[in-house]
Scaffold this motif. Structure first.
Motif, PDB file in Angstrom:
ATOM      1  N   SER A   1     -14.080   6.504   2.610  1.00 41.17           N
ATOM      2  CA  SER A   1     -13.656   7.418   2.841  1.00 41.17           C
ATOM      3  C   SER A   1     -12.508   8.236   3.752  1.00 41.17           C
ATOM      4  N   VAL A   2     -11.185   7.388   3.207  1.00 46.19           N
ATOM      5  CA  VAL A   2     -10.747   8.257   3.792  1.00 46.19           C
ATOM      6  C   VAL A   2      -8.781   8.535   2.736  1.00 46.19           C
ATOM      7  N   CYS A   3      -8.828   9.892   3.455  1.00 46.19           N
ATOM      8  CA  CYS A   3      -7.569  10.224   2.735  1.00 46.19           C
ATOM      9  C   CYS A   3      -6.464  11.366   3.754  1.00 46.19           C
ATOM     10  N   LEU A   4      -5.399  10.587   3.591  1.00 47.62           N
ATOM     11  CA  LEU A   4      -4.188  11.071   4.262  1.00 47.62           C
ATOM     12  C   LEU A   4      -3.538  12.799   3.594  1.00 47.62           C
ATOM     13  N   VAL A   5      -2.876  13.377   3.738  1.00 48.96           N
ATOM     14  CA  VAL A   5      -1.701  13.896   3.458  1.00 48.96           C
ATOM     15  C   VAL A   5      -0.901  14.028   4.187  1.00 48.96           C
ATOM     16  N   GLU A   6       0.407  14.497   3.686  1.00 47.77           N
ATOM     17  CA  GLU A   6       1.641  14.220   4.272  1.00 47.77           C
ATOM     18  C   GLU A   6       2.874  16.138   2.943  1.00 47.77           C
ATOM     19  N   LYS A   7       3.188  16.210   4.088  1.00 49.46           N
ATOM     20  CA  LYS A   7       3.770  17.425   3.675  1.00 49.46           C
ATOM     21  C   LYS A   7       5.327  17.019   3.039  1.00 49.46           C
ATOM     22  N   GLY A   8       5.600  15.879   3.392  1.00 51.81           N
ATOM     23  CA  GLY A   8       7.344  15.838   3.396  1.00 51.81           C
ATOM     24  C   GLY A   8       7.038  15.202   1.489  1.00 51.81           C
ATOM     25  N   SER A   9       8.323  14.440   0.647  1.00 55.20           N
ATOM     26  CA  SER A   9       8.412  13.962  -0.106  1.00 55.20           C
ATOM     27  C   SER A   9       7.616  12.545  -0.569  1.00 55.20           C
ATOM     28  N   GLU A  10       7.881  11.831   1.118  1.00 56.45           N
ATOM     29  CA  GLU A  10       7.386  10.534   0.697  1.00 56.45           C
ATOM     30  C   GLU A  10       7.071  10.302   1.835  1.00 56.45           C
ATOM     31  N   VAL A  11       6.269   9.243   3.125  1.00 54.71           N
ATOM     32  CA  VAL A  11       6.341   9.387   4.185  1.00 54.71           C
ATOM     33  C   VAL A  11       7.654   9.219   4.772  1.00 54.71           C
ATOM     34  N   GLY A  12       7.763   9.518   6.269  1.00 59.39           N
ATOM     35  CA  GLY A  12       9.104   9.269   6.501  1.00 59.39           C
ATOM     36  C   GLY A  12      10.006   9.688   6.372  1.00 59.39           C
TER      37      GLY A  12
ATOM     38  N   ALA B   1      11.138   6.829  11.015  1.00 58.92           N
ATOM     39  CA  ALA B   1      10.911   6.943   9.708  1.00 58.92           C
ATOM     40  C   ALA B   1      10.384   5.781   8.713  1.00 58.92           C
ATOM     41  N   ASN B   2      11.200   4.954   9.370  1.00 59.13           N
ATOM     42  CA  ASN B   2      11.456   3.124   8.264  1.00 59.13           C
ATOM     43  C   ASN B   2      10.014   2.341   9.197  1.00 59.13           C
ATOM     44  N   LEU B   3       9.405   2.892   9.949  1.00 51.39           N
ATOM     45  CA  LEU B   3       7.967   2.270  10.884  1.00 51.39           C
ATOM     46  C   LEU B   3       7.089   3.076  10.542  1.00 51.39           C
ATOM     47  N   CYS B   4       7.381   3.994   9.739  1.00 48.14           N
ATOM     48  CA  CYS B   4       5.843   4.705   9.156  1.00 48.14           C
ATOM     49  C   CYS B   4       5.490   4.377   7.983  1.00 48.14           C
ATOM     50  N   ARG B   5       7.270   4.434   7.190  1.00 48.31           N
ATOM     51  CA  ARG B   5       6.793   3.793   5.640  1.00 48.31           C
ATOM     52  C   ARG B   5       6.174   2.680   5.625  1.00 48.31           C
ATOM     53  N   TRP B   6       6.213   1.883   6.348  1.00 51.00           N
ATOM     54  CA  TRP B   6       5.742   0.392   6.552  1.00 51.00           C
ATOM     55  C   TRP B   6       4.169   0.909   7.300  1.00 51.00           C
ATOM     56  N   LEU B   7       3.999   1.245   8.409  1.00 48.33           N
ATOM     57  CA  LEU B   7       2.521   1.542   8.268  1.00 48.33           C
ATOM     58  C   LEU B   7       1.973   2.542   6.570  1.00 48.33           C
ATOM     59  N   ALA B   8       2.221   3.508   6.336  1.00 54.08           N
ATOM     60  CA  ALA B   8       1.712   3.583   5.123  1.00 54.08           C
ATOM     61  C   ALA B   8       1.761   2.857   3.972  1.00 54.08           C
ATOM     62  N   GLN B   9       1.908   1.241   3.769  1.00 57.22           N
ATOM     63  CA  GLN B   9       1.809   0.607   3.188  1.00 57.22           C
ATOM     64  C   GLN B   9       0.856  -0.623   3.638  1.00 57.22           C
ATOM     65  N   GLN B  10       1.032  -1.017   5.016  1.00 53.92           N
ATOM     66  CA  GLN B  10      -0.439  -1.244   5.377  1.00 53.92           C
ATOM     67  C   GLN B  10      -1.783  -0.345   5.809  1.00 53.92           C
ATOM     68  N   ALA B  11      -1.678   0.564   5.650  1.00 55.09           N
ATOM     69  CA  ALA B  11      -2.729   2.218   5.642  1.00 55.09           C
ATOM     70  C   ALA B  11      -3.077   1.853   4.100  1.00 55.09           C
ATOM     71  N   GLU B  12      -2.294   1.530   3.019  1.00 54.08           N
ATOM     72  CA  GLU B  12      -2.351   1.533   1.424  1.00 54.08           C
ATOM     73  C   GLU B  12      -3.123   0.510   1.649  1.00 54.08           C
ATOM     74  N   GLN B  13      -2.848  -0.703   2.261  1.00 53.32           N
ATOM     75  CA  GLN B  13      -3.513  -2.081   1.530  1.00 53.32           C
ATOM     76  C   GLN B  13      -4.935  -2.218   1.986  1.00 53.32           C
TER      77      GLN B  13
ATOM     78  N   GLY C   1      -6.862   0.749   1.951  1.00 56.81           N
ATOM     79  CA  GLY C   1      -7.636   1.752   1.161  1.00 56.81           C
ATOM     80  C   GLY C   1      -8.260   2.674   1.665  1.00 56.81           C
ATOM     81  N   VAL C   2      -6.897   3.021   2.321  1.00 56.29           N
ATOM     82  CA  VAL C   2      -6.756   4.509   2.440  1.00 56.29           C
ATOM     83  C   VAL C   2      -6.048   5.346   1.279  1.00 56.29           C
ATOM     84  N   GLU C   3      -5.756   6.803   0.592  1.00 59.46           N
ATOM     85  CA  GLU C   3      -5.113   7.281  -0.156  1.00 59.46           C
ATOM     86  C   GLU C   3      -4.372   8.242   0.671  1.00 59.46           C
ATOM     87  N   ILE C   4      -3.190   7.882  -0.031  1.00 60.50           N
ATOM     88  CA  ILE C   4      -1.974   8.452   0.394  1.00 60.50           C
ATOM     89  C   ILE C   4      -1.700   9.647  -0.434  1.00 60.50           C
ATOM     90  N   PHE C   5      -0.862  10.808   0.141  1.00 60.05           N
ATOM     91  CA  PHE C   5      -0.977  11.928  -1.355  1.00 60.05           C
ATOM     92  C   PHE C   5       0.539  12.689  -0.562  1.00 60.05           C
TER      93      PHE C   5
END
Length: 544
Positions: free
Chosen positions: A33-44, A113-125, A127-131
């Motif tokens: 179980s892996v959780c990632l928190v991001e203070k921005g309104s969205e990743v990126g 910023a856009n690369l990180c948005r794409w990496l976040a999609q890979q992480a979620e696929q 099973g990483v929980e991103i908040f």
């Protein structure tokens, strides 16, 4: 909530750690179980980087990234490097005078910023929980072991009292917590102090980096062209340099990096950047264009000499939170990603052995030492100190000699053990700099620039810029340094105004803050501490 691993920060380092953790778990058919928190309104949303991107770490992390549609599509076609002598003339450097670390063949111009948005999609696929929109405000430390983080309360008024929208913070507990907040991370700073991770190291050194995105006519756009410069508008004793990259969609990104070791308290980094765009080498590409985005961010550039111990009881410090940027290359995304991948491999090996958490994962240091990441940082270890000791011209000459003739392996190490904030001269001893008024064609004012960063904070919330002593700005910094916060802040957060008694008063416009952390670094009295505001506050960068 409890997890095996909590990761703080959705930048290249944190996302690479998350992806590598789940890749290993999937390959071993283990539950993790892996959780990632991001203070921005969205990743990126809070990601700002030049950026010329070296794909070395991405090749290792996701070998088929091109087939998977990664937003890495504009290869560098040409490098131009100039020495700007003054506001009109420049010398284009021949290849032999350019350090090898500045050659960009095989690299790409990207929006990180856009690369990180794409990496976040890979992480979620995987099973990483991103908040997103949740700011880690505290470290949970029990018996000198990091046990996780606390997500800050939401819905407090400026006095810290609950409003109707109040939502209490939450503890996210983990066997191990990975801190990947980026440069001058609020919690990373605390951890370095608490666990004395920087003992025996040179102080970290910083720069402030500006960036604008311009839409330009097709005739002015040459996709893949990279332009770097040194010299004007910066004085000979102020290290830094400019960049201009031709990205996709007829867009150009332009910026200036200024070391925060500068000595003249009258220097205004934002205004230096506005002057930079007036030089013919730069303005030739921007004329008849339209500025569409603006941002600024501190950069950790001390390199290997300033790299703290990156492990402690219950956690790891990675990426720019530790300072893994390669200054000689002016690149930190690939090194941040590699540090995250090595962290994930160390964590997975430990957790797989039925570890209950809380250890000091000293094996992480060995993993770094045996990787190409360490080799890169070692070869560039003299860069920052040379620029500070010898200035832009001779420091650059030294770096070219070291990289091109000695491969970064001279038999000695230069060190700069001074603190950036301690370098300011008294205002009375430094020349005043007169900056031109904005023409709203190439150079602009700060407030209209902040508008383009889409910065927003909930108005009724506690101020996230904390003064240890509210009197120091007026009683110390103003008479000694003409209160440099008025100038070094790229967003106009700090002002000296007159109160009703016609006396100077220090005003903080926290709503303007773009989370660059410059005030936390450069304040000569070390009186300002940047802490996380309410989650989702700050800039919303669309494609920086």
């Amino acid at each position: 909530m409890e997890f095996d691993v909590v990761i703080v920060g959705g930048g290249p380092a944190g996302l690479s750690a998350a992806i590598r953790l789940m890749q290993q778990a999937k390959a071993a058919a283990k539950e993790l179980s892996v959780c990632l928190v991001e203070k921005g309104s969205e990743v990126g949303a809070h990601i700002l980087s030049g950026a010329v991107f070296e794909p070395r770490a991405l090749n290792e992390l996701i070998p088929d990234w091109q087939q998977q549609g990664a937003p890495v599509t504009v290869p560098v076609t040409h490098d131009d490097i100039y020495l700007l002598k003054n506001g009109q003339s420049a010398t284009k450097l021949p290849g032999f005078a350019v350090p090898k670390t500045m050659h960009n063949s095989g690299n790409y111009i990207v929006s990180v910023a856009n690369l990180c948005r794409w990496l976040a999609q890979q992480a979620e696929q995987l099973g990483v929980e991103i908040f997103p929109g949740f700011a880690a405000s505290e470290v949970l430390i029990e018996n000198n072991v990091v046990k996780g983080i606390v997500i800050g309360d939401m819905g407090l008024d400026k006095h810290g009292q609950p409003k109707d929208s109040y939502v209490p913070g939450m503890e996210l507990r983990a066997k191990y917590t990975v801190f990947a907040e980026g440069c001058r991370g609020h919690l990373g700073k605390q951890l370095i102090k608490h666990f004395k991770l920087d003992e025996g190291k040179s102080p970290q050194h910083y720069a402030i980096g500006f960036k604008e995105i311009w839409d330009v006519p097709a005739a002015k756009h040459h996709a893949g062209l990279v332009v770097h410069s040194a010299g004007w508008p910066l004085a000979s004793d102020t290290a830094g340099g400019g960049y201009l990259y031709h990205a996709e969609n007829q867009q150009i990104v332009v910026g200036l990096i200024i070391d925060l070791s500068y000595s003249n308290p009258h220097l205004n980094p934002f205004e230096e950047f506005q002057r930079y765009k007036q030089h013919p080498v730069i303005s030739q590409y921007l004329s008849n264009g339209k500025r569409v985005s603006y941002g600024a961010r501190a950069i950790a550039k001390g390199g290997l000499n300033s790299l703290p111990k990156m492990s402690f009881n219950g956690g790891l410090l990675i990426g720019c939170d530790a300072g893994t940027l390669n200054g000689a290359k002016i690149k930190g995304n690939h090194t941040a990603m590699k540090s995250g991948m090595l962290a994930a491999e160390t964590l997975f090996n430990t957790i797989s052995n039925a570890d209950e958490g809380g250890q000091d994962l000293t094996a992480f240091a060995d993993a770094i030492k045996n990787s190409w990441l360490y080799d890169e940082l070692y070869r560039s270890r003299n860069f920052s100190a040379a620029m500070h000791k010898f200035g832009t011209f001779w420091g650059g000459a030294f770096n070219t000699l070291e990289q091109n003739w000695f491969g970064g392996k001279l038999p000695f190490t230069l060190k700069d053990n001074s603190h950036d904030y301690a370098q300011l001269k008294l205002a009375s001893e430094a020349p005043v700099i007169n900056y031109p008024k904005p023409d709203n064609v190439l150079n602009f004012d700060r407030l209209s620039s902040v508008y383009l960063s889409n910065t927003n904070h909930e108005e009724e919330q506690p101020c996230h810029l904390k003064l240890a002593n509210s009197q120091i700005p007026v009683s110390v910094n103003l008479p000694k340094y003409n209160e440099p916060a008025q100038r070094y802040c790229p967003a106009g957060v700090y002002e000296i105004v007159q109160n009703e008694n016609n006396e100077p008063q220090f005003q903080i416009n926290a709503q303007n803050c773009i989370h660059c952390k410059t005030c936390d670094i450069k304040d000569p009295s070390q009186n300002i501490t940047w802490v996380t505001p309410e989650g989702a506050g700050g800039p919303n960068y669309p494609n920086m």
